[in-house]
Design a protein around this motif. Structure first.
Motif, PDB file in Angstrom:
ATOM      1  N   UNK A 165       9.654  -1.622   4.515  1.00 47.23           N
ATOM      2  CA  UNK A 165       9.698  -2.163   5.797  1.00 47.23           C
ATOM      3  C   UNK A 165       8.325  -2.060   6.322  1.00 47.23           C
ATOM      4  N   UNK A 166       7.441  -1.677   5.469  1.00 45.95           N
ATOM      5  CA  UNK A 166       6.124  -1.555   6.162  1.00 45.95           C
ATOM      6  C   UNK A 166       5.637  -2.973   6.262  1.00 45.95           C
ATOM      7  N   UNK A 167       4.815  -3.196   7.700  1.00 50.29           N
ATOM      8  CA  UNK A 167       4.612  -4.427   8.092  1.00 50.29           C
ATOM      9  C   UNK A 167       2.811  -4.535   8.111  1.00 50.29           C
ATOM     10  N   UNK A 168       2.578  -5.516   7.656  1.00 51.29           N
ATOM     11  CA  UNK A 168       0.880  -5.959   7.578  1.00 51.29           C
ATOM     12  C   UNK A 168       0.701  -6.997   8.191  1.00 51.29           C
ATOM     13  N   UNK A 192      -3.791 -11.842   8.578  1.00 52.02           N
ATOM     14  CA  UNK A 192      -5.017 -12.113   8.702  1.00 52.02           C
ATOM     15  C   UNK A 192      -6.118 -11.000   8.390  1.00 52.02           C
ATOM     16  N   UNK A 193      -5.665  -9.806   8.367  1.00 49.85           N
ATOM     17  CA  UNK A 193      -6.769  -8.915   8.132  1.00 49.85           C
ATOM     18  C   UNK A 193      -6.131  -7.650   7.345  1.00 49.85           C
ATOM     19  N   UNK A 194      -4.816  -7.747   6.920  1.00 53.52           N
ATOM     20  CA  UNK A 194      -4.302  -6.596   6.110  1.00 53.52           C
ATOM     21  C   UNK A 194      -4.033  -5.347   6.910  1.00 53.52           C
ATOM     22  N   UNK A 195      -4.265  -5.285   8.135  1.00 51.66           N
ATOM     23  CA  UNK A 195      -3.866  -4.104   8.973  1.00 51.66           C
ATOM     24  C   UNK A 195      -2.454  -3.736   9.030  1.00 51.66           C
ATOM     25  N   UNK A 196      -2.209  -2.295   8.868  1.00 49.21           N
ATOM     26  CA  UNK A 196      -1.115  -1.643   8.670  1.00 49.21           C
ATOM     27  C   UNK A 196      -0.361  -1.944  10.208  1.00 49.21           C
ATOM     28  N   UNK A 197       0.425  -2.707  10.468  1.00 46.16           N
ATOM     29  CA  UNK A 197       1.053  -2.774  12.067  1.00 46.16           C
ATOM     30  C   UNK A 197       1.752  -1.734  12.195  1.00 46.16           C
ATOM     31  N   UNK A 198       2.923  -1.723  11.165  1.00 44.20           N
ATOM     32  CA  UNK A 198       3.912  -0.652  11.405  1.00 44.20           C
ATOM     33  C   UNK A 198       4.011   0.108   9.758  1.00 44.20           C
ATOM     34  N   UNK A 238       2.141 -11.704  18.434  1.00 41.66           N
ATOM     35  CA  UNK A 238       1.312 -12.959  18.115  1.00 41.66           C
ATOM     36  C   UNK A 238       0.705 -13.027  17.017  1.00 41.66           C
ATOM     37  N   UNK A 239       0.734 -12.005  15.933  1.00 49.35           N
ATOM     38  CA  UNK A 239       0.153 -11.972  14.515  1.00 49.35           C
ATOM     39  C   UNK A 239       1.213 -12.481  13.641  1.00 49.35           C
ATOM     40  N   UNK A 240       0.860 -13.132  12.706  1.00 50.23           N
ATOM     41  CA  UNK A 240       1.762 -13.342  11.589  1.00 50.23           C
ATOM     42  C   UNK A 240       1.750 -12.274  10.586  1.00 50.23           C
ATOM     43  N   UNK A 241       2.559 -11.523  10.450  1.00 45.68           N
ATOM     44  CA  UNK A 241       2.641 -10.420   9.358  1.00 45.68           C
ATOM     45  C   UNK A 241       3.729 -10.735   8.367  1.00 45.68           C
ATOM     46  N   UNK A 242       3.548  -9.770   7.400  1.00 44.22           N
ATOM     47  CA  UNK A 242       4.475  -9.804   6.102  1.00 44.22           C
ATOM     48  C   UNK A 242       5.160  -8.522   6.087  1.00 44.22           C
ATOM     49  N   UNK A 243       6.279  -8.191   5.898  1.00 44.54           N
ATOM     50  CA  UNK A 243       7.028  -7.120   5.977  1.00 44.54           C
ATOM     51  C   UNK A 243       7.464  -6.707   4.352  1.00 44.54           C
ATOM     52  N   UNK A 244       7.163  -5.787   4.089  1.00 43.43           N
ATOM     53  CA  UNK A 244       7.971  -5.229   2.592  1.00 43.43           C
ATOM     54  C   UNK A 244       9.118  -5.045   2.390  1.00 43.43           C
ATOM     55  N   UNK A 245       9.786  -5.602   1.647  1.00 47.48           N
ATOM     56  CA  UNK A 245      11.233  -5.478   1.269  1.00 47.48           C
ATOM     57  C   UNK A 245      11.557  -4.325   0.967  1.00 47.48           C
ATOM     58  N   UNK A 268       0.768  -1.205   0.175  1.00 45.80           N
ATOM     59  CA  UNK A 268       0.063   0.012   0.020  1.00 45.80           C
ATOM     60  C   UNK A 268       0.875   1.514  -0.008  1.00 45.80           C
ATOM     61  N   UNK A 269       2.162   1.328   0.372  1.00 39.67           N
ATOM     62  CA  UNK A 269       2.939   2.236   0.632  1.00 39.67           C
ATOM     63  C   UNK A 269       3.390   2.856  -0.600  1.00 39.67           C
ATOM     64  N   UNK A 270       4.143   1.939  -1.457  1.00 44.07           N
ATOM     65  CA  UNK A 270       4.847   2.486  -2.490  1.00 44.07           C
ATOM     66  C   UNK A 270       4.776   1.374  -3.866  1.00 44.07           C
ATOM     67  N   UNK A 271       3.788   0.360  -3.353  1.00 44.93           N
ATOM     68  CA  UNK A 271       3.608  -0.619  -4.602  1.00 44.93           C
ATOM     69  C   UNK A 271       4.812  -1.691  -4.423  1.00 44.93           C
ATOM     70  N   UNK A 272       5.498  -1.829  -3.440  1.00 44.97           N
ATOM     71  CA  UNK A 272       6.484  -2.779  -3.296  1.00 44.97           C
ATOM     72  C   UNK A 272       6.034  -4.249  -3.503  1.00 44.97           C
ATOM     73  N   UNK A 273       6.996  -5.051  -3.703  1.00 45.76           N
ATOM     74  CA  UNK A 273       6.458  -6.688  -3.825  1.00 45.76           C
ATOM     75  C   UNK A 273       6.386  -7.349  -2.410  1.00 45.76           C
ATOM     76  N   UNK A 274       5.207  -7.203  -1.916  1.00 42.27           N
ATOM     77  CA  UNK A 274       5.094  -8.057  -0.521  1.00 42.27           C
ATOM     78  C   UNK A 274       5.480  -9.576  -0.977  1.00 42.27           C
ATOM     79  N   UNK A 275       5.237 -10.005  -1.988  1.00 41.98           N
ATOM     80  CA  UNK A 275       5.290 -11.498  -2.409  1.00 41.98           C
ATOM     81  C   UNK A 275       6.744 -11.755  -2.070  1.00 41.98           C
TER      82      UNK A 275
END
Length: 282
Positions: A246-249, A252-258, A236-243, A220-227
Motif C-alpha cells: 500500500x505504499x503511495x508515490x 510526478x516526482x516519486x515522492x513517498x506520499x504514504x 491533487x497529485x496523481x499517485x501510484x499505490x503498490x499492490x 522502494x519498500x519491498x520491491x513490489x510490482x508498481x506496474x
C-alpha cells in the motif's frame, strides 16, 4: 552465521512477532505518526541515526571507567544515554511494523538484547548512585557487551536482510547508464501511466502537460510490482499505490506520499530527442 541462519528460520518466534506487530500498529498506526517515526520525512528510517546517541554515551562512559577520577562524569553519561533510549525505542517500534516475518525474527532478538542492555545500564546507575562504583563499572561493561551483540543483529537486519533499504535504488544497476530510448513520445498520453521494458528492468512512465517522469517499477519498500498498482489522487497529485503493502508515490516526482515506504521512488533522468523519450540513470 549458522546461528543467524537458524534465527532467521525460527518460525516459533512468529507468534510473538505477529503479536508485537499488531500492538505496534494499534499504537503507532499506519498514518502520518507512524510514517514520521519510520523516517519518511528524511527519506530513510530514523532509528539507525537516533541510536547513535545512547550508544555513543554508553561507549564514552565505558572509556571513562578505564580512567581514575571520572566516576561522576561516567555516571552522567550513563544517565543521558539510558534516557536517550526512549526515542530509539519508539522509532525502532515504528520500523518493526514494516518488517517481513523473517526480518521480525531477528528484530525481536535485537530488541531483547537491547532491552537487557538497558537493564544492565540502569542497574549500573543505581549501583553508582549508592556509591558502589566497582559494581557499577562491571555492570556497565556487561551492558556494553550485550548492546554490542544487539548492534550486530541490527547490522545484520539492515544489511544482510535489507530492512529499511530502498529496493528501487537496488534496481538501478539494471538501468542503462547512458541515454537510451524508452519509446516514442506519441505513445504516451497526458495523465496516464505507461509501463515499458527498459534495460533489464521495467519502468513506469507518466506524462503530464508534456513533461515526463520515469521511475523504476519496483517499490522502494519491498520491491513490489508498481506496474500492477492502481493510480489514485492524493491532494491533487496523481499517485501510484503498490499492490503489496500500500505504499503511495507521487508519479510526478516519486515522492513517498504514504508509507510503509520510508524512501522516495527512484526517478531516472529524462529528455526528448527526435520524437523519442530517452532516459538514463540519475
Amino acid at each position: 552465521m549458522r546461528v543467524l541462519a537458524k534465527l532467521e528460520n525460527a518460525r516459533w518466534l512468529d507468534r510473538i512477532g505477529d503479536a508485537v506487530r499488531r500492538a505496534v500498529l494499534a499504537t503507532v498506526g499506519k498514518g502520518r505518526v507512524g510514517e514520521t517515526l519510520h523516517g519518511q520525512p528524511i527519506g530513510h528510517p530514523a532509528h539507525p541515526a537516533i541510536v547513535q546517541f545512547p550508544v555513543g554515551a554508553w561507549m564514552s562512559a565505558a572509556m571513562l571507567d578505564l580512567l581514575p577520577g571520572t566516576e561522576h562524569a561516567a555516571t552522567a553519561l550513563l544517565v543521558a544515554g539510558t534516557a536517550g533510549t526512549l526515542p530509539a525505542v519508539v522509532t525502532g517500534a515504528a520500523d518493526f511494523g514494516t518488517l517481513s516475518r523473517e526480518q521480525r525474527r531477528v528484530a525481536l532478538v535485537h530488541a531483547a538484547a537491547n532491552t537487557a542492555a538497558v537493564g544492565l545500564f540502569t542497574a549500573s546507575i543505581v549501583a553508582r548512585l549508592r556509591g558502589d562504583h566497582r559494581r557499577g563499572r562491571a555492570l556497565s561493561f556487561a551492558g556494553v557487551g550485550v548492546a554490542g551483540a544487539g548492534a550486530y543483529l541490527g547490522g545484520h537486519l539492515a544489511f544482510a536482510q535489507a530492512a529499511g533499504v530502498n529496493h528501487a535504488a537496488a534496481a538501478l544497476p539494471r538501468v542503462p547508464l547512458e541515454w537510451s530510448a524508452v519509446d516514442s513520445v506519441d505513445s504516451f498520453t497526458d495523465g496516464k501511466v505507461g509501463t515499458r521494458a527498459f534495460g533489464d528492468t521495467t519502468v513506469l512512465v507518466y506524462r503530464e502537460n508534456g513533461r515526463f517522469s520515469v521511475m523504476v517499477a519496483e517499490c522502494a519498500h519491498r520491491g513490489g510490482p508498481l506496474a500492477d498498482g492502481r493510480t489514485i489522487d492524493v491532494d491533487g497529485q496523481t499517485c501510484v499505490q503498490c499492490p503489496w503493502h500500500g505504499s503511495v508515490f507521487a508519479l510526478a516526482d516519486g515522492h513517498a506520499v504514504h508509507g510503509p515506504a520510508g524512501s522516495d521512488q527512484v526517478l531516472l533522468r529524462t529528455r526528448v530527442r527526435d520524437g523519442l523519450l530517452e532516459a538514463a540513470r540519475p
